[in-house]
Design an enzyme around this catalytic site. Sequence first.
Site, PDB file in Angstrom:
ATOM      1  N   GLU A   1       6.912  10.438  17.803  1.00 23.40           N
ATOM      2  CA  GLU A   1       6.738   8.982  17.840  1.00 23.40           C
ATOM      3  C   GLU A   1       5.619   8.495  16.918  1.00 23.40           C
ATOM      4  O   GLU A   1       5.747   7.469  16.264  1.00 23.40           O
ATOM      5  CB  GLU A   1       6.492   8.511  19.279  1.00 23.40           C
ATOM      6  CG  GLU A   1       7.729   8.521  20.182  1.00 23.40           C
ATOM      7  CD  GLU A   1       8.171   9.903  20.637  1.00 23.40           C
ATOM      8  OE1 GLU A   1       7.441  10.883  20.380  1.00 23.40           O
ATOM      9  OE2 GLU A   1       9.249  10.024  21.253  1.00 23.40           O
TER      10      GLU A   1
ATOM     11  N   HIS B   1      10.646   7.737  33.066  1.00 22.50           N
ATOM     12  CA  HIS B   1      11.801   7.048  32.468  1.00 22.50           C
ATOM     13  C   HIS B   1      11.998   5.687  33.123  1.00 22.50           C
ATOM     14  O   HIS B   1      13.100   5.162  33.134  1.00 22.50           O
ATOM     15  CB  HIS B   1      13.091   7.872  32.638  1.00 22.50           C
ATOM     16  CG  HIS B   1      13.151   9.085  31.779  1.00 22.50           C
ATOM     17  ND1 HIS B   1      12.483  10.231  32.075  1.00 22.50           N
ATOM     18  CD2 HIS B   1      13.801   9.328  30.608  1.00 22.50           C
ATOM     19  CE1 HIS B   1      12.719  11.144  31.138  1.00 22.50           C
ATOM     20  NE2 HIS B   1      13.510  10.620  30.237  1.00 22.50           N
TER      21      HIS B   1
END
Length: 667
Positions: A406, A473
């Site tokens: 990322e 998540h």
Amino acid sequence: MKVIKSTSQINYKKGKLDAHLLLALYKNMLKPRLIEEKMLILLRQGKISKWFSGIGQEAIAVGVTMAMEEDEYILPMHRNLGVFTTRGIPLYRLFAQWQGKASGFTKGRDRSFHFGTQQYKIVGMISHLGPQLGVADGIALASKLKNKNQVTAVFTGEGATSEGDFHEALNVASVWQLPVLFCVENNGYGLSTPTNEQYNCKDIADRGLGYGMESHIIDGNNIVEVYTKMCEINASVRQNPRPVLIEFKTFRMRGHEEASGTKYVPQELMDTWAAKDPILNFQAFLKEQKILSETEEVKIKETIVHEINEHLDVAFNEEAIIPDETNELNDVYKPFDYQVDNENSELKEIRFIDAISDSLKQNMERHEDLVIMGQDIAEYGGAFKITEGFINLFGKDRVRNTPICESAIVETAMGLSIAGIKSIVEMQFADFVSSGFNPIVNYLAKSFYRWQQEADVVIRMPCGGGVAAGPFHSQTNEAWFTKTPGLKVVYPAFPYDAKGLLNTAINDPNPILFFEHKGLYRSIRQEVPVDYYTLPFGKASVIKTGQDVTIISYGGAIHWALETLSNNPEISADLIDLRTLQPLDTQTIYDSVKKTGRAIMLQEDSLFGGIASDISAGIMENCFEYLDAPVKRVASIETPIPFAKQLEDQYLPKNRFEAELKALLAF
Ligand SMILES: Cc1ncc(C[n+]2csc(CCOP(=O)(O)OP(=O)(O)O)c2C)c(N)n1
């Protein structure tokens, strides 16, 4: 410069380099050395602040810069004064920069070498060192996409090669075959840490093999070797774009910064490297070769010293910056001229997820350079299938699968923006943005304020709970970003808003975190214009109007509020959907609260430090005399978000909202 050696200790192989060029290399090394010697005097006199010395390392900055074309980008570090001087920046501007004056490059907002300039194609560092490397990937990607046959050079010390950014950037550059020259200046110490405590391989160049990357070791104190080898490498990389890892062996002759000294460095090491001084040796060589005479040497030095003193006078005589709050606030975001684009097109009922996908597709058509990057977004279509079929329409150059990194991808997006290309980064889940947090909050957010360089990047954030996906998540982590000046934060709750706001986000040249509640993706439908349209930032939407209470919410929680109101038709409320959190439409909030006299916020994130707290404070400060009851915040409990359904239901505020709303009305 105190000692003049009579014979050179370095073996120079000048090959075909003519006297003119050799003298240019000499003069270009001499200039940063003489500037530094002056700076050290000024530092002792207390006339400048911190100084990071590059004495002894000049051959690297100068040789690399001279081997590049003027329109090729260089990303230097804190010991690379030679890059700035060789690119011909007027010295008074550098001095003004170091003194925090207006003719510097950051309007007094950042210090030393922390600036960039498009005019000289230099992109300066941020303190965190490593992010430079990924930014270079982005610039090189732009050059590759535009078939420019250019190289991008980025510097790092050996210390910063231990940062994850180094690994990520080299890996991405190799997987994508980007024309980046990764120039590692191995100068023996990272602050006080010697190389054997920094890495455990013989040479940093050895790592090239692991990345599938060509690598070289160059004597960083030998200007002729640096220059000729870099010219060769550059010519080859321009022809055949690829990354190259170059380790320059050199030594840091002064402290990490002047105040920190060199007591921890053995004297023997200092003496060995002092004998290899890149300038004194080259000067001796030029004299041996009869290219430089004693008189010319004196003349060259006098000319440079004169230039330094003249420019120092200019900088010292420049007035100090007079602080002006409005100026500062106006420079946090790049001005954006919002264009209303509301085509009266046919409406079609679509899901939230289709709205996102439609917007991305229409933007890929409108902006021919726009690039989307993310994990598994190409053939696979992304974790949520939002970009399914995109590679057939737009090709793999523009719809880019990324390795799992990322940070490097956010940095690459920054680099693309520097090179004039818009991009969108898809976080596979908003939770994973933490692995790219540093470049977002430190590089993208601050770059316009620091040196007026926009970060034209949209980061898409599939977020939110209620889907029994556990702590990694399910988070809705907008509060990590709403507190950072320089970022815009958008959080739609309906397909119509999602499409219009994403269109605006892509037009806006500022860095934008675009939150998409994944619980809404396939559950919320709405009639949405088929054609392209935009919606403005900073304008909340008042979904319901009433008299007795103002409900303020956004994202998934808006739908809980709607459900509560539909189950309790007797409640007369204004329901405000914020739509964008930064900028925040305080006017709509205050107008409503002044009308109803009661305010309640419903936020999916846990309570402490969330946007509800700031809105609550704003209401207290601006509407106190209109309030009939204390402002109420309803949010998740102060735990991470749990997995099991019954635990998640307890965590989320959905089931507590109705009681809290009724209690407020009864106050
Ligand atoms: C992320 C981060 N950690 C720590 C520091 C503090 N710091 C600044 S420079 C430096 C040493 C860097 O060493 P190296 O990369 O070898 O470059 P050199 O200073 O030797 O040229 C350290 C530890 C920092 N600026 N950023």
